[in-house]
Motif scaffolding. Structure first.
Motif, PDB file in Angstrom:
ATOM      1  N   GLY A   2       0.777  -1.224   0.000  1.00 50.94           N
ATOM      2  CA  GLY A   2       0.000   0.000   0.000  1.00 50.94           C
ATOM      3  C   GLY A   2       0.811   1.276   0.000  1.00 50.94           C
ATOM      4  N   ARG A   3       2.096   1.185   0.178  1.00 56.00           N
ATOM      5  CA  ARG A   3       2.971   2.355   0.178  1.00 56.00           C
ATOM      6  C   ARG A   3       3.856   2.317  -1.063  1.00 56.00           C
ATOM      7  NH1 ARG A   3      -0.215   4.019   3.488  1.00 56.00           N
ATOM      8  NH2 ARG A   3       0.002   3.713   5.703  1.00 56.00           N
ATOM      9  N   ALA A   4       4.109   3.478  -1.624  1.00 57.81           N
ATOM     10  CA  ALA A   4       4.881   3.555  -2.867  1.00 57.81           C
ATOM     11  C   ALA A   4       6.308   3.054  -2.690  1.00 57.81           C
ATOM     12  CB  ALA A   4       4.889   4.992  -3.386  1.00 57.81           C
ATOM     13  N   ILE A   5       6.951   3.417  -1.594  1.00 54.78           N
ATOM     14  CA  ILE A   5       8.349   3.039  -1.397  1.00 54.78           C
ATOM     15  C   ILE A   5       8.494   1.533  -1.196  1.00 54.78           C
ATOM     16  CG2 ILE A   5       8.389   3.476   1.089  1.00 54.78           C
ATOM     17  CD1 ILE A   5      11.228   4.266  -1.331  1.00 54.78           C
ATOM     18  N   THR A   6       7.583   0.917  -0.459  1.00 55.91           N
ATOM     19  CA  THR A   6       7.690  -0.528  -0.258  1.00 55.91           C
ATOM     20  C   THR A   6       7.346  -1.290  -1.523  1.00 55.91           C
ATOM     21  OG1 THR A   6       5.465  -0.564   0.668  1.00 55.91           O
ATOM     22  CG2 THR A   6       7.290  -0.486   2.223  1.00 55.91           C
ATOM     23  N   SER A   7       6.396  -0.800  -2.293  1.00 59.37           N
ATOM     24  CA  SER A   7       6.064  -1.448  -3.561  1.00 59.37           C
ATOM     25  C   SER A   7       7.238  -1.396  -4.523  1.00 59.37           C
ATOM     26  CB  SER A   7       4.857  -0.781  -4.212  1.00 59.37           C
ATOM     27  OG  SER A   7       3.723  -0.935  -3.430  1.00 59.37           O
ATOM     28  N   ALA A   8       7.870  -0.240  -4.623  1.00 59.32           N
ATOM     29  CA  ALA A   8       9.008  -0.087  -5.532  1.00 59.32           C
ATOM     30  C   ALA A   8      10.202  -0.915  -5.068  1.00 59.32           C
ATOM     31  CB  ALA A   8       9.395   1.378  -5.636  1.00 59.32           C
ATOM     32  N   ALA A   9      10.471  -0.923  -3.775  1.00 59.20           N
ATOM     33  CA  ALA A   9      11.598  -1.694  -3.257  1.00 59.20           C
ATOM     34  C   ALA A   9      11.373  -3.194  -3.444  1.00 59.20           C
ATOM     35  CB  ALA A   9      11.821  -1.373  -1.781  1.00 59.20           C
ATOM     36  N   LEU A  10      10.177  -3.652  -3.172  1.00 55.72           N
ATOM     37  CA  LEU A  10       9.866  -5.065  -3.354  1.00 55.72           C
ATOM     38  C   LEU A  10       9.949  -5.460  -4.822  1.00 55.72           C
ATOM     39  CD1 LEU A  10       8.975  -7.681  -1.977  1.00 55.72           C
ATOM     40  CD2 LEU A  10       6.620  -6.947  -2.301  1.00 55.72           C
ATOM     41  N   ALA A  11       9.441  -4.630  -5.703  1.00 58.62           N
ATOM     42  CA  ALA A  11       9.510  -4.904  -7.135  1.00 58.62           C
ATOM     43  C   ALA A  11      10.960  -4.921  -7.622  1.00 58.62           C
ATOM     44  CB  ALA A  11       8.701  -3.880  -7.911  1.00 58.62           C
ATOM     45  N   ALA A  12      11.766  -3.975  -7.148  1.00 59.12           N
ATOM     46  CA  ALA A  12      13.175  -3.939  -7.539  1.00 59.12           C
ATOM     47  C   ALA A  12      13.905  -5.186  -7.061  1.00 59.12           C
ATOM     48  CB  ALA A  12      13.834  -2.687  -6.984  1.00 59.12           C
ATOM     49  N   PHE A  13      13.627  -5.614  -5.848  1.00 58.67           N
ATOM     50  CA  PHE A  13      14.256  -6.823  -5.314  1.00 58.67           C
ATOM     51  C   PHE A  13      13.875  -8.043  -6.133  1.00 58.67           C
ATOM     52  CE2 PHE A  13      13.884 -10.578  -2.577  1.00 58.67           C
ATOM     53  CZ  PHE A  13      15.216 -10.734  -2.223  1.00 58.67           C
ATOM     54  N   LEU A  14      12.584  -8.199  -6.411  1.00 56.42           N
ATOM     55  CA  LEU A  14      12.125  -9.367  -7.164  1.00 56.42           C
ATOM     56  C   LEU A  14      12.635  -9.356  -8.604  1.00 56.42           C
ATOM     57  CD1 LEU A  14       8.485  -9.655  -5.791  1.00 56.42           C
ATOM     58  CD2 LEU A  14      10.459 -11.078  -5.228  1.00 56.42           C
ATOM     59  N   LEU A  15      12.664  -8.197  -9.230  1.00 57.50           N
ATOM     60  CA  LEU A  15      13.194  -8.112 -10.592  1.00 57.50           C
ATOM     61  C   LEU A  15      14.695  -8.394 -10.616  1.00 57.50           C
ATOM     62  CD1 LEU A  15      11.228  -5.026 -11.891  1.00 57.50           C
ATOM     63  CD2 LEU A  15      11.001  -7.375 -12.692  1.00 57.50           C
ATOM     64  N   ASN A  16      15.406  -7.947  -9.601  1.00 55.06           N
ATOM     65  CA  ASN A  16      16.829  -8.251  -9.509  1.00 55.06           C
ATOM     66  C   ASN A  16      17.054  -9.755  -9.386  1.00 55.06           C
ATOM     67  OD1 ASN A  16      19.587  -8.023  -9.206  1.00 55.06           O
ATOM     68  ND2 ASN A  16      19.466  -7.609  -7.024  1.00 55.06           N
ATOM     69  N   ARG A  17      16.273 -10.384  -8.528  1.00 52.87           N
ATOM     70  CA  ARG A  17      16.386 -11.840  -8.376  1.00 52.87           C
ATOM     71  C   ARG A  17      16.042 -12.556  -9.679  1.00 52.87           C
ATOM     72  NH1 ARG A  17      19.165 -14.066  -4.659  1.00 52.87           N
ATOM     73  NH2 ARG A  17      17.851 -15.865  -4.782  1.00 52.87           N
ATOM     74  N   LEU A  18      15.031 -12.072 -10.362  1.00 54.70           N
ATOM     75  CA  LEU A  18      14.606 -12.704 -11.613  1.00 54.70           C
ATOM     76  C   LEU A  18      15.669 -12.581 -12.695  1.00 54.70           C
ATOM     77  CD1 LEU A  18      12.294 -13.998 -13.329  1.00 54.70           C
ATOM     78  CD2 LEU A  18      11.681 -11.660 -13.938  1.00 54.70           C
ATOM     79  N   PHE A  19      16.192 -11.385 -12.899  1.00 55.08           N
ATOM     80  CA  PHE A  19      17.098 -11.160 -14.021  1.00 55.08           C
ATOM     81  C   PHE A  19      18.552 -11.504 -13.733  1.00 55.08           C
ATOM     82  CE2 PHE A  19      13.774  -7.944 -15.281  1.00 55.08           C
ATOM     83  CZ  PHE A  19      13.260  -8.746 -16.280  1.00 55.08           C
ATOM     84  N   ASN A  20      18.980 -11.441 -12.497  1.00 54.60           N
ATOM     85  CA  ASN A  20      20.396 -11.651 -12.195  1.00 54.60           C
ATOM     86  C   ASN A  20      20.726 -12.967 -11.522  1.00 54.60           C
ATOM     87  OD1 ASN A  20      21.119  -9.175 -13.276  1.00 54.60           O
ATOM     88  ND2 ASN A  20      20.732  -8.123 -11.355  1.00 54.60           N
ATOM     89  N   HIS A  21      19.752 -13.660 -11.015  1.00 58.94           N
ATOM     90  CA  HIS A  21      20.057 -14.865 -10.243  1.00 58.94           C
ATOM     91  C   HIS A  21      19.310 -16.088 -10.740  1.00 58.94           C
ATOM     92  CE1 HIS A  21      22.320 -12.512  -7.395  1.00 58.94           C
ATOM     93  NE2 HIS A  21      21.340 -11.637  -7.386  1.00 58.94           N
ATOM     94  N   THR A  22      18.886 -16.098 -11.975  1.00 58.80           N
ATOM     95  CA  THR A  22      18.227 -17.291 -12.501  1.00 58.80           C
ATOM     96  C   THR A  22      19.278 -18.251 -13.022  1.00 58.80           C
ATOM     97  OG1 THR A  22      17.924 -16.182 -14.618  1.00 58.80           O
ATOM     98  CG2 THR A  22      16.080 -16.111 -13.070  1.00 58.80           C
ATOM     99  N   SER A  23      18.940 -19.499 -13.135  1.00 55.70           N
ATOM    100  CA  SER A  23      19.916 -20.512 -13.525  1.00 55.70           C
ATOM    101  C   SER A  23      20.198 -20.519 -15.017  1.00 55.70           C
ATOM    102  CB  SER A  23      19.414 -21.894 -13.092  1.00 55.70           C
ATOM    103  OG  SER A  23      18.185 -22.171 -13.735  1.00 55.70           O
ATOM    104  N   GLY A  24      19.437 -19.813 -15.825  1.00 61.70           N
ATOM    105  CA  GLY A  24      19.651 -19.801 -17.260  1.00 61.70           C
ATOM    106  C   GLY A  24      20.854 -18.996 -17.695  1.00 61.70           C
ATOM    107  N   ARG A  25      21.376 -18.169 -16.827  1.00 65.88           N
ATOM    108  CA  ARG A  25      22.507 -17.320 -17.173  1.00 65.88           C
ATOM    109  C   ARG A  25      23.811 -18.085 -17.004  1.00 65.88           C
ATOM    110  NH1 ARG A  25      23.908 -11.791 -14.108  1.00 65.88           N
ATOM    111  NH2 ARG A  25      25.567 -13.021 -13.249  1.00 65.88           N
TER     112      ARG A  25
END
Length: 74
Positions: A28-51
């Motif tokens: 419900g807060r902009a800062i927590t939504s953005a931080a959570l999205a940034a964390f999840l996108l970082n995990r998705l793009f930088n830490h997947t096993s396909g790389r």
């Protein structure tokens, strides 16, 4: 992308009213939504096993020593 997700509570304040109370607290807060999205996108793009992973220094040294041991002396 994370900034866009972070702007959702500001642009559409009622978007999270259908979520449970605990999710409204987190998203419900902009800062927590953005931080959570940034964390999840970082995990998705930088830490997947396909790389492909780059070899470490110890792996490089092991390969170099194996090659030098196998090569005949001239």
């Amino acid at each position: 992308m994370a900034v866009s997700i972070g702007m959702l509570p500001v642009a559409a304040p009622t978007i999270y009213h259908v979520f449970p109370t605990w999710a409204q607290i987190i998203d419900g807060r902009a800062i927590t939504s953005a931080a959570l999205a940034a964390f999840l996108l970082n995990r998705l793009f930088n830490h997947t096993s396909g790389r492909k992973k780059t070899p470490t220094e110890t792996e490089n040294k092991a390969v170099e020593s194996a090659v030098s041991d196998a090569a005949p002396a001239i």
